[in-house]
Design an enzyme around this catalytic site. Structure first.
Site, short mmCIF file in Angstrom:
data_model
loop_
_atom_site.label_atom_id
_atom_site.label_comp_id
_atom_site.label_asym_id
_atom_site.label_seq_id
_atom_site.Cartn_x
_atom_site.Cartn_y
_atom_site.Cartn_z
N GLY A 1 6.40 -0.29 -4.67
CA GLY A 1 5.11 -0.82 -4.85
C GLY A 1 5.05 -1.69 -6.21
O GLY A 1 5.93 -1.96 -6.75
N ASP B 1 11.22 10.57 0.88
CA ASP B 1 9.93 10.54 1.22
C ASP B 1 9.22 12.02 0.58
O ASP B 1 9.62 13.10 0.92
CB ASP B 1 10.09 10.88 2.90
CG ASP B 1 8.58 10.98 3.58
OD1 ASP B 1 7.40 11.33 2.65
OD2 ASP B 1 8.24 11.06 4.56
N TYR C 1 -10.05 8.05 -0.31
CA TYR C 1 -8.84 7.70 -1.08
C TYR C 1 -9.23 8.44 -2.49
O TYR C 1 -8.51 9.09 -3.00
CB TYR C 1 -8.71 6.18 -1.52
CG TYR C 1 -7.85 5.68 -2.54
CD1 TYR C 1 -6.48 5.85 -2.32
CD2 TYR C 1 -8.55 5.16 -3.68
CE1 TYR C 1 -5.71 5.60 -3.60
CE2 TYR C 1 -7.68 4.84 -4.81
CZ TYR C 1 -6.25 4.93 -4.43
OH TYR C 1 -5.51 4.64 -5.72
N TRP D 1 -7.74 -1.01 -11.21
CA TRP D 1 -7.90 -2.49 -10.97
C TRP D 1 -6.57 -3.20 -11.33
O TRP D 1 -6.27 -4.27 -12.02
CB TRP D 1 -9.04 -3.27 -11.71
CG TRP D 1 -10.34 -3.00 -11.48
CD1 TRP D 1 -10.77 -1.96 -10.98
CD2 TRP D 1 -11.48 -3.96 -11.40
NE1 TRP D 1 -12.17 -2.04 -11.06
CE2 TRP D 1 -12.48 -3.21 -11.14
CE3 TRP D 1 -11.37 -5.27 -11.96
CZ2 TRP D 1 -13.74 -3.88 -11.05
CZ3 TRP D 1 -12.81 -5.92 -12.05
CH2 TRP D 1 -13.85 -5.20 -11.73
N1 LIG Z 1 -3.46 -0.76 -6.85
C1 LIG Z 1 -4.76 -0.42 -7.80
O1 LIG Z 1 -5.50 -1.26 -7.83
C2 LIG Z 1 -4.64 0.93 -8.11
C3 LIG Z 1 -5.86 1.22 -9.13
C4 LIG Z 1 -5.97 2.45 -9.63
C5 LIG Z 1 -4.75 3.33 -9.38
N2 LIG Z 1 -3.88 3.22 -8.72
C6 LIG Z 1 -2.67 4.07 -8.48
O2 LIG Z 1 -1.82 3.51 -8.99
C7 LIG Z 1 -0.47 4.05 -8.51
C8 LIG Z 1 0.55 2.90 -8.38
O3 LIG Z 1 -0.17 1.79 -7.39
P1 LIG Z 1 0.41 0.86 -6.81
O4 LIG Z 1 -0.49 -0.32 -6.82
O5 LIG Z 1 1.93 0.31 -7.45
O6 LIG Z 1 0.82 1.06 -5.24
P2 LIG Z 1 1.72 0.69 -4.39
O7 LIG Z 1 1.72 -0.83 -4.43
O8 LIG Z 1 0.83 0.52 -2.77
O9 LIG Z 1 3.02 1.33 -4.24
C9 LIG Z 1 2.98 2.44 -3.65
C10 LIG Z 1 4.28 2.93 -2.84
O10 LIG Z 1 4.30 4.35 -2.38
C11 LIG Z 1 5.20 3.98 -1.35
N3 LIG Z 1 4.79 5.37 -0.62
C12 LIG Z 1 3.99 5.53 0.34
N4 LIG Z 1 4.26 6.83 1.13
C13 LIG Z 1 5.29 7.42 0.45
C14 LIG Z 1 6.24 8.51 0.50
N5 LIG Z 1 5.69 9.51 1.50
N6 LIG Z 1 7.22 8.78 0.01
C15 LIG Z 1 7.45 7.81 -1.06
N7 LIG Z 1 6.89 6.67 -1.12
C16 LIG Z 1 5.88 6.08 -0.67
C17 LIG Z 1 4.68 2.82 -0.53
O11 LIG Z 1 5.48 2.56 0.41
P3 LIG Z 1 4.72 1.85 1.59
O12 LIG Z 1 4.04 0.49 1.04
O13 LIG Z 1 5.88 1.57 2.57
O14 LIG Z 1 3.64 2.41 2.37
C18 LIG Z 1 4.58 1.91 -1.87
O15 LIG Z 1 6.09 1.29 -1.83
C19 LIG Z 1 -0.94 4.98 -7.16
O16 LIG Z 1 -0.91 6.25 -7.65
C20 LIG Z 1 -2.08 4.28 -7.04
O17 LIG Z 1 -3.07 5.50 -6.57
C21 LIG Z 1 -3.66 1.85 -8.23
#
Ligand SMILES: NC(=O)c1ccc[n+]([C@@H]2O[C@H](COP(=O)([O-])OP(=O)(O)OC[C@H]3O[C@@H](n4cnc5c(N)ncnc54)[C@H](OP(=O)(O)O)[C@@H]3O)[C@@H](O)[C@H]2O)c1
Length: 289
Positions: free
Chosen positions: A11, A38, A127, A151
């Site tokens: 991610g 996983d 979520y 964000w």
């Molecule tokens: N993006 C935002 O704007 C945002 C804002 C506030 C907080 N956050 C938090 O910041 C953190 C990082 O966000 P991000 O944007 O880097 O997330 P991301 O790009 O969606 O990456 C999440 C990763 O986790 C993987 N994943 C999903 N299910 C899994 C499992 N069962 N076992 C292992 N890996 C798994 C996903 O794989 P798949 O793609 O194959 O599902 C993806 O590679 C998260 O906790 C998110 O809630 C994000």
């Protein structure tokens, strides 16, 4: 040697940590995503951690499809809540410190002053609710540091910056919401902060609890879009619209600004202004073309 497991490494945040990891030669990183590890599978997770005896687990894995979560409730619960419980069990087995990432969506967005860590949570979406439940699981473990962010964007993965660049080059006009306020956050800056926290924690006290991290400054999605489009000189007009004119399945907090004093003072972290980091990310995207 300090051993660090990164989950969800494919991610945005996981990739940023991977990018920075060569600068930390004394640490041994293990980057995994769902194909290798996983986190919803407790037995494999415990086997993996038991074999590798990690000192830190950085959980970047999450179910982040905010709108889809409204209908895929079971999967969102499994990844955002139940898997955090698994991570706590696996971390406890090898006495690892868990660094877990959470979100501004745990709040209802009705505040008018930047959110402190102890402000009552009131998630408005599936979520947000599942992430809040994940935080509660992580907090049951005395060796966990929870970092709420908001964000998030990066040169990796899909995000608002990349969507605006694509749409801005395809269209003459974009309509973007101006009545949701937050702080755009470059995932690289969050990764730097996490690594700084590890370096201050590896030989010392675990300052467990919840912390807020975003870039400095405040913007609406409209301001954010305007800055992206104008920085790269796209021939596209950005027009402000209201949330009600762009209905989506999941309710977003209309105010997501964090008070970041706790993370800055506890770990002596300096946080860049959002536009400085945005330009850095845009330059990287431009230079990689
Ligand atoms: N993006 C935002 O704007 C945002 C804002 C506030 C907080 N956050 C938090 O910041 C953190 C990082 O966000 P991000 O944007 O880097 O997330 P991301 O790009 O969606 O990456 C999440 C990763 O986790 C993987 N994943 C999903 N299910 C899994 C499992 N069962 N076992 C292992 N890996 C798994 C996903 O794989 P798949 O793609 O194959 O599902 C993806 O590679 C998260 O906790 C998110 O809630 C994000």
């Amino acid at each position: 040697m300090t051993k660090i497991l990164v989950t969800g490494a494919n991610g945005q945040l996981g990739n940023e940590l991977n990018k920075l990891s060569p600068g930390y030669a004394n640490w041994q990183f293990t980057f995994t995503d769902v194909d290798v590890l996983d986190i919803t599978d407790l037995a494999s997770l415990q086997r993996f951690c038991d074999k590798n005896k990690f000192d830190f687990i950085i959980n970047c894995a999450a179910y982040t499809a905010v709108d889809k979560a409204e209908t895929e409730i079971g999967l969102a619960i499994k990844i955002n809540r139940d898997a955090v419980k698994n991570l706590v069990l696996a971390a406890a087995d090898c006495n690892a410190i868990l660094i877990h990432v959470s979100t501004d969506y745990v709040f209802d967005g009705k505040a008018c002053m930047p959110y402190l860590e102890d402000h009552p949570i009131a998630p408005q979406s599936i979520y947000g609710k599942t992430k809040a439940e994940g935080e509660a699981e992580a907090l049951k473990y005395g060796r966990s540091i929870i970092i709420r962010t908001a964000w998030l964007y990066s040169t990796f993965g899909n995000n608002f910056v990349k969507t605006m660049l694509r749409l801005g080059s395809e269209r003459n006009e974009l309509k973007v919401i101006y009545d949701q306020i937050g702080s755009p956050t470059y995932a690289e800056d969050l990764a730097v902060a996490i690594l700084s926290i590890i370096s201050q924690t590896e030989n010392g006290e675990v300052k467990s609890g919840v912390y807020h991290f975003s870039n400095e400054g405040v913007a609406s999605w409209y301001d954010f879009a305007w800055e992206i489009i104008n920085y790269v000189h796209l021939n596209c007009i950005v027009k402000p619209i209201e949330t009600k004119d762009y209905p989506l399945p999941a309710k977003r907090p209309s105010y997501s600004v964090f008070n970041k004093t706790k993370i800055k003072s506890t770990f002596s972290i300096e946080i860049p202004y959002w536009k400085t980091s945005l330009y850095k990310c845009l330059n990287e995207l431009i230079n990689s073309k």
